[in-house]
Design a protein around this motif. Structure first.
Motif, PDB file in Angstrom:
ATOM      1  N   VAL A   1     -50.587  67.079  -0.182  1.00 19.17           N
ATOM      2  CA  VAL A   1     -51.189  66.956   2.062  1.00 19.17           C
ATOM      3  C   VAL A   1     -52.143  67.487   1.971  1.00 19.17           C
ATOM      4  O   VAL A   1     -53.334  68.485   1.649  1.00 19.17           O
ATOM      5  CB  VAL A   1     -50.513  68.154   2.718  1.00 19.17           C
ATOM      6  CG1 VAL A   1     -48.581  67.806   2.619  1.00 19.17           C
ATOM      7  CG2 VAL A   1     -50.304  69.487   2.796  1.00 19.17           C
ATOM      8  N   GLY A   2     -53.354  66.572   2.512  1.00 16.12           N
ATOM      9  CA  GLY A   2     -55.027  66.492   2.708  1.00 16.12           C
ATOM     10  C   GLY A   2     -55.358  67.035   1.355  1.00 16.12           C
ATOM     11  O   GLY A   2     -55.445  66.369  -0.102  1.00 16.12           O
ATOM     12  N   THR A   3     -56.123  68.783   1.310  1.00 18.43           N
ATOM     13  CA  THR A   3     -56.471  68.644   0.305  1.00 18.43           C
ATOM     14  C   THR A   3     -56.133  70.016  -0.757  1.00 18.43           C
ATOM     15  O   THR A   3     -56.069  70.803  -1.035  1.00 18.43           O
ATOM     16  CB  THR A   3     -58.398  69.471   0.580  1.00 18.43           C
ATOM     17  OG1 THR A   3     -57.814  70.555   1.571  1.00 18.43           O
ATOM     18  CG2 THR A   3     -59.276  68.806   1.194  1.00 18.43           C
ATOM     19  N   GLY A   4     -54.974  69.857   0.047  1.00 23.19           N
ATOM     20  CA  GLY A   4     -53.393  70.728  -0.445  1.00 23.19           C
ATOM     21  C   GLY A   4     -52.283  70.735  -0.930  1.00 23.19           C
ATOM     22  O   GLY A   4     -52.172  69.930  -1.505  1.00 23.19           O
ATOM     23  N   THR A   5     -51.336  71.888  -0.254  1.00 22.38           N
ATOM     24  CA  THR A   5     -50.102  71.127  -1.533  1.00 22.38           C
ATOM     25  C   THR A   5     -49.318  72.135  -0.623  1.00 22.38           C
ATOM     26  O   THR A   5     -48.847  73.118  -0.245  1.00 22.38           O
ATOM     27  CB  THR A   5     -49.897  71.750  -3.144  1.00 22.38           C
ATOM     28  OG1 THR A   5     -50.912  71.156  -3.531  1.00 22.38           O
ATOM     29  CG2 THR A   5     -48.595  71.265  -3.215  1.00 22.38           C
ATOM     30  N   LEU A   6     -47.960  71.587   0.157  1.00 19.81           N
ATOM     31  CA  LEU A   6     -47.301  71.812   0.672  1.00 19.81           C
ATOM     32  C   LEU A   6     -45.649  72.681  -0.364  1.00 19.81           C
ATOM     33  O   LEU A   6     -45.633  71.796  -0.620  1.00 19.81           O
ATOM     34  CB  LEU A   6     -46.701  70.893   1.713  1.00 19.81           C
ATOM     35  CG  LEU A   6     -45.670  71.291   3.127  1.00 19.81           C
ATOM     36  CD1 LEU A   6     -45.546  72.100   3.552  1.00 19.81           C
ATOM     37  CD2 LEU A   6     -45.344  70.358   3.754  1.00 19.81           C
ATOM     38  N   LEU A   7     -45.410  73.746  -0.473  1.00 19.85           N
ATOM     39  CA  LEU A   7     -44.504  74.029  -0.947  1.00 19.85           C
ATOM     40  C   LEU A   7     -42.957  74.566   0.254  1.00 19.85           C
ATOM     41  O   LEU A   7     -43.392  74.647   1.367  1.00 19.85           O
ATOM     42  CB  LEU A   7     -44.830  75.172  -1.104  1.00 19.85           C
ATOM     43  CG  LEU A   7     -42.647  76.197  -2.317  1.00 19.85           C
ATOM     44  CD1 LEU A   7     -42.474  75.500  -2.927  1.00 19.85           C
ATOM     45  CD2 LEU A   7     -43.559  77.338  -1.899  1.00 19.85           C
ATOM     46  N   ARG A   8     -42.032  73.301   0.116  1.00 19.58           N
ATOM     47  CA  ARG A   8     -41.073  73.451   1.272  1.00 19.58           C
ATOM     48  C   ARG A   8     -39.887  73.990   0.244  1.00 19.58           C
ATOM     49  O   ARG A   8     -39.134  73.757  -1.198  1.00 19.58           O
ATOM     50  CB  ARG A   8     -40.613  71.676   1.150  1.00 19.58           C
ATOM     51  CG  ARG A   8     -39.328  72.170   2.452  1.00 19.58           C
ATOM     52  CD  ARG A   8     -39.009  70.715   3.043  1.00 19.58           C
ATOM     53  NE  ARG A   8     -38.238  70.158   2.308  1.00 19.58           N
ATOM     54  CZ  ARG A   8     -37.579  68.884   3.055  1.00 19.58           C
ATOM     55  NH1 ARG A   8     -38.036  68.285   4.208  1.00 19.58           N
ATOM     56  NH2 ARG A   8     -36.350  69.096   2.076  1.00 19.58           N
ATOM     57  N   VAL A   9     -39.201  74.868   0.991  1.00 11.58           N
ATOM     58  CA  VAL A   9     -37.950  75.689  -0.046  1.00 11.58           C
ATOM     59  C   VAL A   9     -36.722  75.526   0.902  1.00 11.58           C
ATOM     60  O   VAL A   9     -36.588  76.784   1.998  1.00 11.58           O
ATOM     61  CB  VAL A   9     -37.867  76.803  -0.445  1.00 11.58           C
ATOM     62  CG1 VAL A   9     -36.705  77.770  -1.347  1.00 11.58           C
ATOM     63  CG2 VAL A   9     -39.071  77.403  -1.131  1.00 11.58           C
ATOM     64  N   VAL A  10     -35.363  75.239   0.302  1.00 15.38           N
ATOM     65  CA  VAL A  10     -34.592  74.689   1.408  1.00 15.38           C
ATOM     66  C   VAL A  10     -33.062  74.973   0.388  1.00 15.38           C
ATOM     67  O   VAL A  10     -33.306  74.800  -0.320  1.00 15.38           O
ATOM     68  CB  VAL A  10     -34.368  73.922   1.718  1.00 15.38           C
ATOM     69  CG1 VAL A  10     -33.015  73.143   2.227  1.00 15.38           C
ATOM     70  CG2 VAL A  10     -35.930  72.294   2.802  1.00 15.38           C
ATOM     71  N   GLU A  11     -32.438  75.714   1.112  1.00 13.27           N
ATOM     72  CA  GLU A  11     -30.809  76.287   0.216  1.00 13.27           C
ATOM     73  C   GLU A  11     -30.195  75.947   1.384  1.00 13.27           C
ATOM     74  O   GLU A  11     -29.945  76.339   2.086  1.00 13.27           O
ATOM     75  CB  GLU A  11     -31.081  77.742   0.427  1.00 13.27           C
ATOM     76  CG  GLU A  11     -29.406  78.593  -0.309  1.00 13.27           C
ATOM     77  CD  GLU A  11     -29.333  79.740  -0.994  1.00 13.27           C
ATOM     78  OE1 GLU A  11     -28.754  80.510  -1.770  1.00 13.27           O
ATOM     79  OE2 GLU A  11     -30.982  80.652  -0.194  1.00 13.27           O
ATOM     80  N   SER A  12     -29.269  74.868   1.343  1.00 13.11           N
ATOM     81  CA  SER A  12     -28.281  75.373   1.630  1.00 13.11           C
ATOM     82  C   SER A  12     -26.798  74.831   1.334  1.00 13.11           C
ATOM     83  O   SER A  12     -26.605  75.865  -0.665  1.00 13.11           O
ATOM     84  CB  SER A  12     -28.247  73.259   1.584  1.00 13.11           C
ATOM     85  OG  SER A  12     -28.155  72.631   0.486  1.00 13.11           O
ATOM     86  N   GLY A  13     -26.068  74.828   1.598  1.00 11.02           N
ATOM     87  CA  GLY A  13     -24.578  75.039   1.070  1.00 11.02           C
ATOM     88  C   GLY A  13     -23.865  76.171   1.858  1.00 11.02           C
ATOM     89  O   GLY A  13     -22.933  76.504   1.473  1.00 11.02           O
ATOM     90  N   PHE A  14     -24.450  77.019   2.758  1.00 13.51           N
ATOM     91  CA  PHE A  14     -23.416  78.152   3.140  1.00 13.51           C
ATOM     92  C   PHE A  14     -22.749  78.102   3.871  1.00 13.51           C
ATOM     93  O   PHE A  14     -21.318  79.333   3.853  1.00 13.51           O
ATOM     94  CB  PHE A  14     -24.941  78.830   4.226  1.00 13.51           C
ATOM     95  CG  PHE A  14     -25.886  79.722   3.839  1.00 13.51           C
ATOM     96  CD1 PHE A  14     -25.897  80.661   2.767  1.00 13.51           C
ATOM     97  CD2 PHE A  14     -27.160  78.938   3.232  1.00 13.51           C
ATOM     98  CE1 PHE A  14     -26.679  81.690   2.392  1.00 13.51           C
ATOM     99  CE2 PHE A  14     -27.868  79.515   2.999  1.00 13.51           C
ATOM    100  CZ  PHE A  14     -27.738  80.864   2.219  1.00 13.51           C
TER     101      PHE A  14
END
Length: 109
Positions: free
Chosen positions: A63-76
């Motif tokens: 994204v733009g001049t950087g990096t987006l880190l997305r963390v998703v935990e599912s299944g609860f």
């Protein structure tokens, strides 16, 4: 490698007595890593192996001049009701703390 189970020692203070078992689901180098595990499996006297797992996905996006880190935990919703709320609470707090740790690490450059 995708499809491979992995085991490692937990190094977080207070939980060093635990081993973490994960099953790698997907790897897309430099973009995505996903794995399944038993959330909040912190009681060494309990065998969690018959419980459903949650899916954890780490996704990197430029994204733009950087990096987006997305963390998703599912299944609860599949976790036994007696453990579900506590597992969700523990893991939500744990991931929030890890995101802060990652941000500090990246800021060091």
């Amino acid at each position: 490698m995708a499809g491979q189970p992995l085991q490692g020692n937990i190094t977080y203070p207070g939980y060093e007595y635990l081993k973490m078992d994960v099953l790698v689901e997907r790897i897309e180098p430099e973009h995505l890593l996903s794995f399944r595990w038993h959330p909040a499996a912190v009681d060494a006297s309990v065998d969690y192996s018959s419980e459903p797992t949650t899916l954890v996905v780490f996704e990197l996006t430029e994204v733009g001049t950087g990096t987006l880190l997305r963390v998703v935990e599912s299944g609860f919703d599949q976790i036994p009701a007696a453990r579900r709320d506590e597992a969700f609470r523990m893991n939500s707090g744990g991931w929030a703390e890890q995101m802060v740790n990652i941000e500090k690490h990246v800021a060091k450059g």
